[in-house]
Write a protein that holds these residues in place. Structure first.
Motif, PDB file in Angstrom:
ATOM      1  N   LEU A  23       0.842  -1.153   0.094  1.00 41.66           N
ATOM      2  CA  LEU A  23      -0.055   0.078   0.177  1.00 41.66           C
ATOM      3  C   LEU A  23       0.686   1.349   0.084  1.00 41.66           C
ATOM      4  N   ARG A  24       2.033   1.305   0.876  1.00 36.39           N
ATOM      5  CA  ARG A  24       2.924   2.348   0.531  1.00 36.39           C
ATOM      6  C   ARG A  24       3.428   2.501  -0.737  1.00 36.39           C
ATOM      7  N   GLU A  25       3.923   1.567  -1.401  1.00 33.99           N
ATOM      8  CA  GLU A  25       4.372   1.521  -2.638  1.00 33.99           C
ATOM      9  C   GLU A  25       3.280   2.305  -3.591  1.00 33.99           C
ATOM     10  N   SER A  26       1.974   1.862  -3.528  1.00 28.82           N
ATOM     11  CA  SER A  26       0.865   2.110  -4.536  1.00 28.82           C
ATOM     12  C   SER A  26       0.615   3.640  -4.109  1.00 28.82           C
ATOM     13  N   MET A  27       0.599   3.976  -3.027  1.00 32.03           N
ATOM     14  CA  MET A  27       0.531   5.393  -2.661  1.00 32.03           C
ATOM     15  C   MET A  27       1.401   6.304  -3.035  1.00 32.03           C
ATOM     16  N   GLY A  28       2.572   5.939  -2.963  1.00 29.71           N
ATOM     17  CA  GLY A  28       3.894   6.993  -3.570  1.00 29.71           C
ATOM     18  C   GLY A  28       3.619   6.848  -5.041  1.00 29.71           C
ATOM     19  N   LYS A  29       3.465   5.817  -5.801  1.00 30.38           N
ATOM     20  CA  LYS A  29       3.136   6.127  -7.126  1.00 30.38           C
ATOM     21  C   LYS A  29       2.152   6.993  -7.525  1.00 30.38           C
ATOM     22  N   GLU A  30       0.950   6.918  -6.863  1.00 32.33           N
ATOM     23  CA  GLU A  30      -0.209   7.865  -7.057  1.00 32.33           C
ATOM     24  C   GLU A  30       0.011   9.188  -6.768  1.00 32.33           C
TER      25      GLU A  30
END
Length: 206
Positions: free
Chosen positions: A25-32
């Motif tokens: 989730l941290r990774e996806s939030m960073g990309k978004e």
């Protein structure tokens, strides 16, 4: 002649741990986050800061512990300037203590009180006065994501969770986020400390 073949057992899909779910989730939030233009992030930050200012006024907060924002967090620059310019208000920011790995709350009276610290985070100089925890009305905290129950996903270092564990229960805990960071559900572990309120550019969740 007949031949017999043993059917291979299908492996059950491995259940992800909460820590693994958090990392994804941290990774996806960073990309978004970085998919937004700088202008978009600035405009949304201004709206979120506006709602935060109104909320702090509504609860009568005078001494507030803010965070000095990084590029991938809702900006607090404008509200920090306003707080410093108001003689009736006290601005508190945190500094990481190298020995204890805890956050020390220090009173900031001007921009010259700040220096660039670890992770390129602006923080008070060691010479700043320590704030009394009982005197802090509210604490404003960033996060990678929040859910509608006030649960927070941080960066994984645990600084804020440890700090909130010693904060007086009366201190209002406020998460500041963009609307896309609000999820229906977050994986929560025992050490995770929830917020009382989460404020975005669109609403206040309490």
């Amino acid at each position: 002649m007949f031949s017999f073949f043993k059917k291979g057992k299908k492996e059950k899909p491995r259940i992800q741990t909460k820590a693994e779910k958090k990392a994804l989730l941290r990774e996806s939030m960073g990309k978004e986050w970085f998919s937004l233009t700088k202008n978009k992030r600035r405009n949304i930050s201004q709206r979120a800061e506006y709602h935060l200012t109104n909320y702090l006024g509504k609860i009568g907060a005078k001494c507030v512990l803010f965070y000095a924002s990084m590029e991938d967090e809702p900006s607090t620059d404008e509200i920090l300037h306003k707080w410093l310019d108001d003689p009736d208000k006290t601005l508190v920011l945190t500094r990481v203590c190298g020995k204890t790995k805890q956050l020390d709350p220090l009173i900031v009276t001007c921009w010259d009180d700040l220096e660039m610290g670890r992770f390129r985070i602006r923080m008070p100089k060691k010479t700043c006065e320590m704030a009394e925890l009982l005197g802090i009305d509210a604490i404003v905290i960033p996060g990678r994501a929040f859910d509608k129950k006030g649960n927070r996903l941080g960066r994984g270092y645990g600084y804020y969770d440890r700090f909130l564990n010693v904060m007086p229960i009366e201190t209002k805990r406020i998460g500041l986020a963009f609307e896309f960071q609000i999820k229906d559900y977050l994986p929560v572990e025992e050490h995770d400390m929830p917020m009382d309120v989460v404020i975005t550019e669109k609403r206040t969740i309490s």
